[in-house]
Design an enzyme around this catalytic site. Structure first.
Site, PDB file in Angstrom:
ATOM      1  N   GLY A  36       0.676  -1.198  -0.085  1.00 17.18           N
ATOM      2  CA  GLY A  36       0.235   0.015  -0.065  1.00 17.18           C
ATOM      3  C   GLY A  36       0.800   1.244   0.217  1.00 17.18           C
ATOM      4  N   SER A  37       2.075   1.073   0.375  1.00 16.85           N
ATOM      5  CA  SER A  37       2.892   2.421   0.420  1.00 16.85           C
ATOM      6  C   SER A  37       3.653   2.776  -0.783  1.00 16.85           C
ATOM      7  CB  SER A  37       4.186   2.185   1.400  1.00 16.85           C
ATOM      8  OG  SER A  37       3.594   2.097   2.824  1.00 16.85           O
ATOM      9  N   SER A  62       7.145   4.219   3.597  1.00 16.08           N
ATOM     10  CA  SER A  62       6.603   2.861   4.527  1.00 16.08           C
ATOM     11  C   SER A  62       5.835   3.346   5.642  1.00 16.08           C
ATOM     12  CB  SER A  62       7.842   2.358   5.213  1.00 16.08           C
ATOM     13  OG  SER A  62       7.244   1.317   6.067  1.00 16.08           O
ATOM     14  N   SER A  75       4.453   2.244   8.127  1.00 18.45           N
ATOM     15  CA  SER A  75       4.686   1.890   9.475  1.00 18.45           C
ATOM     16  C   SER A  75       6.044   2.222   9.837  1.00 18.45           C
ATOM     17  CB  SER A  75       4.725   0.291   9.635  1.00 18.45           C
ATOM     18  OG  SER A  75       5.595  -0.375   8.919  1.00 18.45           O
ATOM     19  N   THR A 132       9.066  -1.685   7.438  1.00 21.73           N
ATOM     20  CA  THR A 132       9.045  -2.430   6.458  1.00 21.73           C
ATOM     21  C   THR A 132      10.235  -2.968   5.902  1.00 21.73           C
ATOM     22  OG1 THR A 132       6.999  -1.371   5.431  1.00 21.73           O
ATOM     23  CG2 THR A 132       7.989  -3.004   3.850  1.00 21.73           C
ATOM     24  N   ARG A 173      -3.165   0.369   2.946  1.00 21.61           N
ATOM     25  CA  ARG A 173      -3.714   0.574   1.813  1.00 21.61           C
ATOM     26  C   ARG A 173      -4.966   1.725   2.331  1.00 21.61           C
ATOM     27  NH1 ARG A 173      -5.790  -3.882   4.570  1.00 21.61           N
ATOM     28  NH2 ARG A 173      -7.882  -4.150   4.958  1.00 21.61           N
ATOM     29  N   GLU A 221      -7.071  -7.489  -0.744  1.00 16.71           N
ATOM     30  CA  GLU A 221      -6.966  -7.199   0.926  1.00 16.71           C
ATOM     31  C   GLU A 221      -8.318  -6.933   1.517  1.00 16.71           C
ATOM     32  OE1 GLU A 221      -3.204  -5.152   2.208  1.00 16.71           O
ATOM     33  OE2 GLU A 221      -2.958  -4.741   0.080  1.00 16.71           O
ATOM     34  N   HIS A 273      -1.194  -8.841 -26.339  1.00 12.65           N
ATOM     35  CA  HIS A 273       0.055  -9.577 -26.878  1.00 12.65           C
ATOM     36  C   HIS A 273       0.050 -11.065 -26.225  1.00 12.65           C
ATOM     37  CE1 HIS A 273       1.827  -6.439 -29.614  1.00 12.65           C
ATOM     38  NE2 HIS A 273       1.295  -5.456 -28.779  1.00 12.65           N
ATOM     39  N   LYS A 301       4.266 -12.473   8.032  1.00 14.44           N
ATOM     40  CA  LYS A 301       5.583 -11.625   8.546  1.00 14.44           C
ATOM     41  C   LYS A 301       6.065 -12.284   9.721  1.00 14.44           C
ATOM     42  CE  LYS A 301       3.833  -7.189   6.837  1.00 14.44           C
ATOM     43  NZ  LYS A 301       3.186  -5.669   7.004  1.00 14.44           N
TER      44      LYS A 301
END
Length: 391
Positions: free
Chosen positions: A95-96, A137, A139, A142, A189, A273, A289, A383
């Site tokens: 989201g960043s 970031s 937070s 990241t 986000r 999300e 293509h 994470k």
């Protein structure tokens, strides 16, 4: 522990696709959810129950975020090293990162230098002292971004930081680096107004966007959009609710060209999300293509897909012709289709309008799936497990 416990559903009965009366330990019916399993989008109590974290309210805050971002950026001083550059490198994830990509789409034809969004650990080898590095970031923690930032500092590159704090913000303050700090205790986000606005205004301050589009008309356009698609507008008169109903039970495939390419990616990730749903996006004309050949098989799943075309109001004739010919060629293979046409007097306004419209649709789709749009528990688990693996 059952995996469904991590998804943020209110109870097992509300898990998307579960049938009323099913026992939790019985083999699940994996067929697509049916219309009768969805619920109304016109009852405020239902929306509040399924969206207790207020993700829909966060979407409606995008205009305010843009206004705050403009003030935050105006207070930051840049050095000549940040202005006299040959390219811009944005280090960000998730989201960043999308804010910078949207800026590239909205101002791409007026950017005086290339803008590259880098999602990864390692700093690109081409980054040099004439590369403006922007580390974003939400937070400030990241890990991919922090790792790349250490590489930028080791090379002594001009660096600016966008964050709410964390290690990234703390070290920026200690080192006296340009630090665009904003306050927002929300999911990354949901801070797209900050992500877009801060990158855009930082580049304007650096003199890297020629003839920048103003925020004022774009914010007015968003306010008017929310009057048309907000929760208080009934489904019969609400295009966002109608599109959510059309997508329900299907996998959306979003197409976009030019400034709508990054917007298509935003739609895809918001369906992931917020609605916890599969989605994909295809950039035009590249999709002509390769992706067009994938429309044939498996035949039995053709009705499980839903194509959404994002059209810019200033779309070139070449792109409009391609969309038209593709529809003619696909015929019955892709009958589930909607066209979303951006609104606004500037490219910036149209990009933000289409982003906001998609964000609202994604939350309404989450409501139909009876899924709380705010938690991203699987991402948090990922994470945590990665952190344990590297200890």
């Amino acid at each position: 522990m059952d995996a469904r416990d991590f998804f943020g559903y209110k109870s097992s009965d509300e898990e998307p696709g579960r049938r009323p009366g099913e026992a939790g330990d019985v083999a699940e019916d994996l067929s697509p959810p049916q219309l009768e399993e969805a619920i109304t989008l016109d009852d405020p109590a239902v929306i509040s129950r399924i969206d207790p974290g207020g993700m829909l309210d966060r979407v409606l805050e995008i205009p305010r975020q843009l206004a705050v971002a403009r003030r935050v950026a105006a207070a930051v001083e840049l050095t000549p090293r940040h202005r006299d550059v040959d390219q811009v490198l944005v280090l960000a994830m998730g989201g960043s990162a999308i804010g910078a990509e949207l800026v590239a789409g909205a101002a791409g034809d007026r950017l005086s230098v290339p803008l590259v969004v880098h999602r990864g650990y390692e700093l690109p080898s081409w980054a040099n002292p004439r590369t403006l590095v922007i580390a974003a970031s939400h937070s400030g923690e990241t890990v991919e971004t922090l790792t790349a930032v250490r590489g930028a500092r080791a090379r002594d590159l001009p660096l600016a930081v966008i964050s709410t704090g964390g290690e990234l913000g703390r070290t920026a303050q200690e080192r006296g680096e340009p630090y665009l700090r904003y306050q927002a205790q929300i999911q990354p986000r949901a801070a797209v107004g900050f992500g877009f606005g801060l990158v855009h205004e930082l580049l304007v301050s650096a003199g890297l966007i020629e003839r920048p589009d103003p925020f004022g008309p774009a914010i007015e356009g968003l306010d008017h959009l929310f009057e048309r698609v907000g929760p208080g507008v009934a489904t019969d008169a609400n295009p966002a609710k109608q599109l959510a109903w059309a997508i329900f039970g299907r996998v959306p495939i979003i197409y976009g060209a030019g400034p709508m390419t990054a917007v298509a990616r935003r739609w895809k990730t918001q369906f992931n999300e917020n609605a916890k749903a599969w989605a994909a996006y295809e950039p035009m004309p590249e999709a002509n293509h390769n992706a067009i050949e994938g429309a044939l098989n498996p035949r039995e799943l053709s009705d499980a897909l839903y194509v959404i075309e994002l059209h810019d109001a200033q779309e070139p004739k070449e792109i409009a012709d391609r969309y038209r010919v593709v529809e003619e060629l696909l015929g019955e293979r892709a009958t589930n289709r909607s066209h979303v046409r951006s609104e606004g007097d500037s490219t910036l306004a149209r990009v933000l309008w289409t982003v906001a419209f998609g964000d609202v649709v994604s939350v309404y789709l989450a409501i139909l799936y009876q899924t709380d749009p705010t938690p991203v528990t699987l991402l948090a688990m990922l994470k945590e497990r990665l952190a344990r693996a590297t200890d």
